[in-house]
Design a protein around this motif. Structure first.
Motif, PDB file in Angstrom:
ATOM      1  N   ARG A 164       0.832  -1.203   0.000  1.00 40.48           N
ATOM      2  CA  ARG A 164       0.000   0.000   0.000  1.00 40.48           C
ATOM      3  C   ARG A 164       0.871   1.260   0.000  1.00 40.48           C
ATOM      4  O   ARG A 164       1.998   1.264   0.480  1.00 40.48           O
ATOM      5  CB  ARG A 164      -0.931   0.011   1.216  1.00 40.48           C
ATOM      6  N   LYS A 211      -4.144   9.435   5.173  1.00 39.92           N
ATOM      7  CA  LYS A 211      -3.080  10.125   4.437  1.00 39.92           C
ATOM      8  C   LYS A 211      -3.186  11.649   4.548  1.00 39.92           C
ATOM      9  O   LYS A 211      -2.184  12.348   4.471  1.00 39.92           O
ATOM     10  CB  LYS A 211      -3.103   9.687   2.967  1.00 39.92           C
ATOM     11  N   GLN A 261     -12.290  14.036   4.419  1.00 40.83           N
ATOM     12  CA  GLN A 261     -13.103  13.257   3.491  1.00 40.83           C
ATOM     13  C   GLN A 261     -14.592  13.451   3.729  1.00 40.83           C
ATOM     14  O   GLN A 261     -15.386  13.449   2.790  1.00 40.83           O
ATOM     15  CB  GLN A 261     -12.727  11.781   3.578  1.00 40.83           C
ATOM     16  N   GLU A 273      -7.147   6.378   2.737  1.00 36.88           N
ATOM     17  CA  GLU A 273      -7.199   7.697   2.087  1.00 36.88           C
ATOM     18  C   GLU A 273      -7.426   8.810   3.093  1.00 36.88           C
ATOM     19  O   GLU A 273      -6.880   9.907   2.959  1.00 36.88           O
ATOM     20  CB  GLU A 273      -8.290   7.707   1.002  1.00 36.88           C
ATOM     21  N   SER A 274      -8.228   8.546   4.113  1.00 37.79           N
ATOM     22  CA  SER A 274      -8.437   9.552   5.160  1.00 37.79           C
ATOM     23  C   SER A 274      -7.190   9.737   6.003  1.00 37.79           C
ATOM     24  O   SER A 274      -6.798  10.860   6.326  1.00 37.79           O
ATOM     25  CB  SER A 274      -9.616   9.149   6.047  1.00 37.79           C
ATOM     26  N   ASN A 278      -9.468   3.755   7.219  1.00 35.15           N
ATOM     27  CA  ASN A 278      -9.576   4.263   5.848  1.00 35.15           C
ATOM     28  C   ASN A 278      -8.233   4.891   5.469  1.00 35.15           C
ATOM     29  O   ASN A 278      -7.875   5.964   5.960  1.00 35.15           O
ATOM     30  CB  ASN A 278     -10.708   5.288   5.780  1.00 35.15           C
TER      31      ASN A 278
END
Length: 354
Positions: free
Chosen positions: A8, A189, A59, A186-187, A184
């Protein structure tokens, strides 16, 4: 699957992908930082939990803006994120509530305000509501007096289990995701850089990230934070396969922005009496929970009496707004449209829990 974890991408991303601007709001000798998005509709004021920052709402903001016409203002609370005050250690519930009231008095311009708070931020939302004349609704996320008070008994042990430092921002992101702190990626990051600071000069991870991004406004100087701290984020670990190394190594560059372990004297007051205070709010109220068994007796009775709306979300941890931002946004958007606080966009659909 460990192989999938290793493959990832944990590289952090800038808050500019989610908010139009970040601006300081100065109240006396204190400077609070707020992240803003949108220019029409009611003002959604977003309050994060202990150890998090305003970027925990990144997000969620992207999603809610797509569903209803609204303005969003996410605030770095005292002692957190980029905010700097003359007394960062004063995290009493009265001080935190007064901070929010003063910020809104300064910049809300009497727009209708919906207070939305996660965990400690939910307690702050409830306590600040009586101090703000233009609050039309309150949403609190995964905070209930009974279960919060019970969880405090094991909090210090949880805090000691966390790594105290990281070699890079991406390593901090990786730990938060692999430990289950934030589910999550993406959150994580975008939010994790707001939770850590450099050990050497106390600049926030967010500011380090900005200094590397040529597209960011070069006129905004990095915020200098307070003295050395080392630990925590409020919440719970689940299913961690990551070893918990708590010693700072010479190569490590980042540590936690705030040491919540040192705020233990405030923990009880944050949540004591929260259920009754929430029920006493006359404005429409929504409670979002990660698990239905977190409802205490007082709120169970209040819900049966129709005093607030309850929504239980599944497949998420304590950081509900990060783990399932679209579901949280859907539930909040439906609540706002139902009460005619906000107008739906063409992408709006009524939220149905699963």
């Amino acid at each position: 699957n460990l192989k999938n974890f290793n493959n990832r991408d944990y590289e952090p991303v800038s808050w500019t992908l989610y908010f139009n601007e970040r601006k300081p709001v100065t109240i006396n000798e204190d400077t609070f930082y707020v992240y803003a998005q949108g220019n029409e509709g009611p003002l959604l004021v977003l309050l994060h939990g202990g150890g998090y920052s305003a970027l925990t709402w990144a997000q969620f903001t992207k999603s809610i803006i797509s569903l209803v016409t609204c303005q969003v203002m996410a605030i770095d609370l005292r002692g957190h994120g980029s905010t700097t005050t003359k007394d960062d250690d004063d995290l009493s519930i009265q001080t935190l509530a007064s901070d929010i009231a003063n910020i809104l008095e300064s910049i809300s311009n009497n727009r209708p305000v919906i207070l939305i708070g996660h965990s400690l931020g939910g307690a702050v939302a409830v306590r600040s509501t009586p101090l703000i004349t233009n609050v039309v609704a309150v949403v609190i996320i995964d905070v209930v007096e009974g279960t919060a008070m019970d969880a405090l008994r094991s909090m210090q042990g949880f805090l000691r289990s966390r790594p105290s430092s990281f070699g890079s921002i991406s390593k901090a992101v990786e730990w938060c995701v692999r430990s289950g702190q934030i589910r999550n990626l993406e959150s994580a990051k975008v939010s994790v850089p707001g939770q850590i600071k450099t050990i050497l000069n106390n600049t926030l991870g967010t500011d380090d990230l900005e200094s590397e991004d040529e597209s960011v406004n070069k006129n905004e100087k990095s915020t200098q934070l307070g003295g050395p701290m080392d630990t925590i984020v409020e919440g719970e670990l689940s299913g961690s396969s990551v070893s918990q190394e708590t010693n700072v190594t010479k190569s490590d560059k980042y540590t936690w922005r705030i040491n919540l372990a040192k705020t233990e004297k405030y923990w009880s007051e944050w949540f004591n009496g929260l259920s009754s205070a929430f029920l006493e709010i006359s404005a429409p109220k929504l409670l979002l929970l990660a698990k239905v068994d977190r409802l205490d007796k007082e709120l169970t009775v209040g819900h049966m009496q129709g005093k607030f709306q309850l929504q239980v979300l599944t497949a998420c941890g304590h950081a509900v707004q990060e783990d399932t931002p679209d579901k949280v946004a859907g539930a909040v958007a439906s609540f706002l449209v139902r009460h005619k606080f906000a107008k739906p966009t063409v992408d709006f659909t009524w939220f149905m829990s699963t």
